[in-house]
Structure formats: C-alpha cells, structure tokens
Design an enzyme around this catalytic site. Sequence first.
Site, PDB file in Angstrom:
ATOM      1  N   GLU A 189       8.452   6.901  -9.603  1.00 56.58           N
ATOM      2  CA  GLU A 189       8.834   6.652  -8.220  1.00 56.58           C
ATOM      3  C   GLU A 189       9.359   7.923  -7.557  1.00 56.58           C
ATOM      4  O   GLU A 189       9.037   8.225  -6.411  1.00 56.58           O
ATOM      5  CB  GLU A 189       9.892   5.544  -8.146  1.00 56.58           C
TER       6      GLU A 189
ATOM      7  N   HIS B  85       3.744   7.869  -0.152  1.00 49.66           N
ATOM      8  CA  HIS B  85       4.346   7.500  -1.435  1.00 49.66           C
ATOM      9  C   HIS B  85       3.344   6.716  -2.280  1.00 49.66           C
ATOM     10  O   HIS B  85       3.176   6.992  -3.478  1.00 49.66           O
ATOM     11  CB  HIS B  85       5.606   6.674  -1.185  1.00 49.66           C
ATOM     12  N   GLU B  86       2.681   5.739  -1.657  1.00 56.28           N
ATOM     13  CA  GLU B  86       1.705   4.931  -2.392  1.00 56.28           C
ATOM     14  C   GLU B  86       0.499   5.771  -2.806  1.00 56.28           C
ATOM     15  O   GLU B  86      -0.048   5.584  -3.900  1.00 56.28           O
ATOM     16  CB  GLU B  86       1.264   3.731  -1.541  1.00 56.28           C
TER      17      GLU B  86
ATOM     18  N   HIS C 261       1.226   7.541  -6.014  1.00 54.61           N
ATOM     19  CA  HIS C 261       1.037   6.758  -7.240  1.00 54.61           C
ATOM     20  C   HIS C 261      -0.421   6.815  -7.698  1.00 54.61           C
ATOM     21  O   HIS C 261      -0.693   6.848  -8.905  1.00 54.61           O
ATOM     22  CB  HIS C 261       1.443   5.300  -7.011  1.00 54.61           C
TER      23      HIS C 261
END
Length: 287
Positions: free
Chosen positions: A191, A132-133, A136
């Site tokens: 997100e 997930h990070e 980003h």
Amino acid sequence: MKRKSILLVVLIVFFGFSKTNAQIKFDDKMIGAVQKGLAGFTFTDADAAKLSKVSVDKIDSEHIIAGATDPYMIRLNKIFGKYTTGYGYTFNYKVYIIKDVNAFATADGSVRVFSGLMDIMDDNELLVVIGHEMGHVVNHDSRDAIKAAYQKEAMIEGVASQSKTVATLTGSELGKIGSAMIDSKHSRRQESEADLFAYNFMKKNGYDVNAAESAFSILAKMSEGTQSDFITRMMSSHPDSKERAETAMKRAQMDGLYKPYVHQAAVVTPVKTSVKTTTKKTTTKKK
C-alpha cells in the site's frame, strides 16, 4: 515423489470429508497447509490478466455502469482518458453507479471507480486514488492478489489443475474471485509503495502533488464520520489515512512543492448535441 504423494493424500482427505460431512471444520492452519500445495503451479502475468478479465466482466454484469454520455463517465474520461496506455499495460476504465467510496484496478488493466468516490473528491484527488490503484497493477500486487484468490477458490472447489495451468472456473467461482479482487488486502508495504507510485505519477504528469495529502485527509475525515464502519473495513489493510496524508505532505516538502491544497469543485462539461431541424415546405395551388 514422497512429498507429492503426501500432498495428494491430504487433498483427497480434505475434499472427501468436506463433501460428505458438512459439519467437519478446518482451521486456517490446515487450509494453509493445503494451499501451499497449490503454490507451485505456473501462474504467469498472462494468466493473471486473462483470469482478471473474465472476473471483471462478471463484476461488471452485476453493477450499473455509467454510459458514455453520463456525467460521471464524461468526467472520468476527462481525468483519466489520456492515460490508457503505459507501464506495459493498456488500461480500460468504467464508473459503477454506487454510493460506496471505492475504486479498484486488476491485473488486466481494468480500472473501476465508484460514483460515491467521485462525489467527494475533486479531479486531482481522484487521480491520486486512480494512480494508487494503477500502482498496484504496475507493481504486480494485483497479479499476486488474483493468484491468491484463485488458489483459495481452487482449493475449496477442487478445481486445481494437475497440468500446473489455470483451470476453467464456473460463473459462481469467478464471482467469488471477483469479490476477492475488490476486497483484496494488500500488505502495508504494498500500500505504501502504491501511494508512492501515485505521488510520482502526479509529479511526472505535472499535477499538484499536494492533492495526495488532501485525498488521504478526506478518507481520514470519513473514517471519523457516519461512514466510519465502511471506510474502516475498506482501509483496514492500508496504513492509517492520517499517516498517509502526513507522508504525502513530507514528500512534497522535500521536493519543495508543498503548499496547502484547495479542494476544487468538480466541473463536468455537458455533451454538445446537435439538433437537426427540418423546415416544412408549403405549396400553394393556383386557383
């Protein structure tokens, strides 16, 4: 020219009054108007990476970092070590020894995982959060976040560069930008896109995609428990954790990959150390 002159006057008035009279307050709308004047300066991916790197170095200096032989670092290396390059980035990673449940990644490819997060998630669930990070970073959300943090600090401290390039910042300014990176609030769309990146990352690399549902379910349960205040603050800009878990489950169902996920206990292989032994020779004298 007229528009630039007006902006210059606004900046002079803002910085002049703010330094001479601490009692003067500026509301968000006025600050936003000044910030727009800094939006036009050139801020490239290279600028974002450079500023992220020095900011992360500052954050690193303020945390206890797991060493190469620490069980946390051994485990993270086992999970993530093979994914240090990809998507046009070189990722570097460290573990902060801190009980908080968090992780973040920055525009230079730095990935920082908190030991508190590693304590509650198994390897697959942890890889979902790291993925997930990474999302980003790859989606340029991290670049946009540090640009916004820089603009805010430049406006407050008066360090905006007239040459339309990134100015040099002091240690305290870097510290504020670093804190802003950790606490950055991406949009809900960003997100959700990062969640999708994590799911596809798991799928592409042959991991159990159902760990995504499990990871978000853990966060949802924590938001109802003793750490609810902290988790709520951390996840305030994210979609609801239960909603994220359901979305991950539906993706797995659509792909024909869904099955209830069984949380696994983390296994850390201890480092083998070779012990060198020496045998002392004894000599006897002839009488």
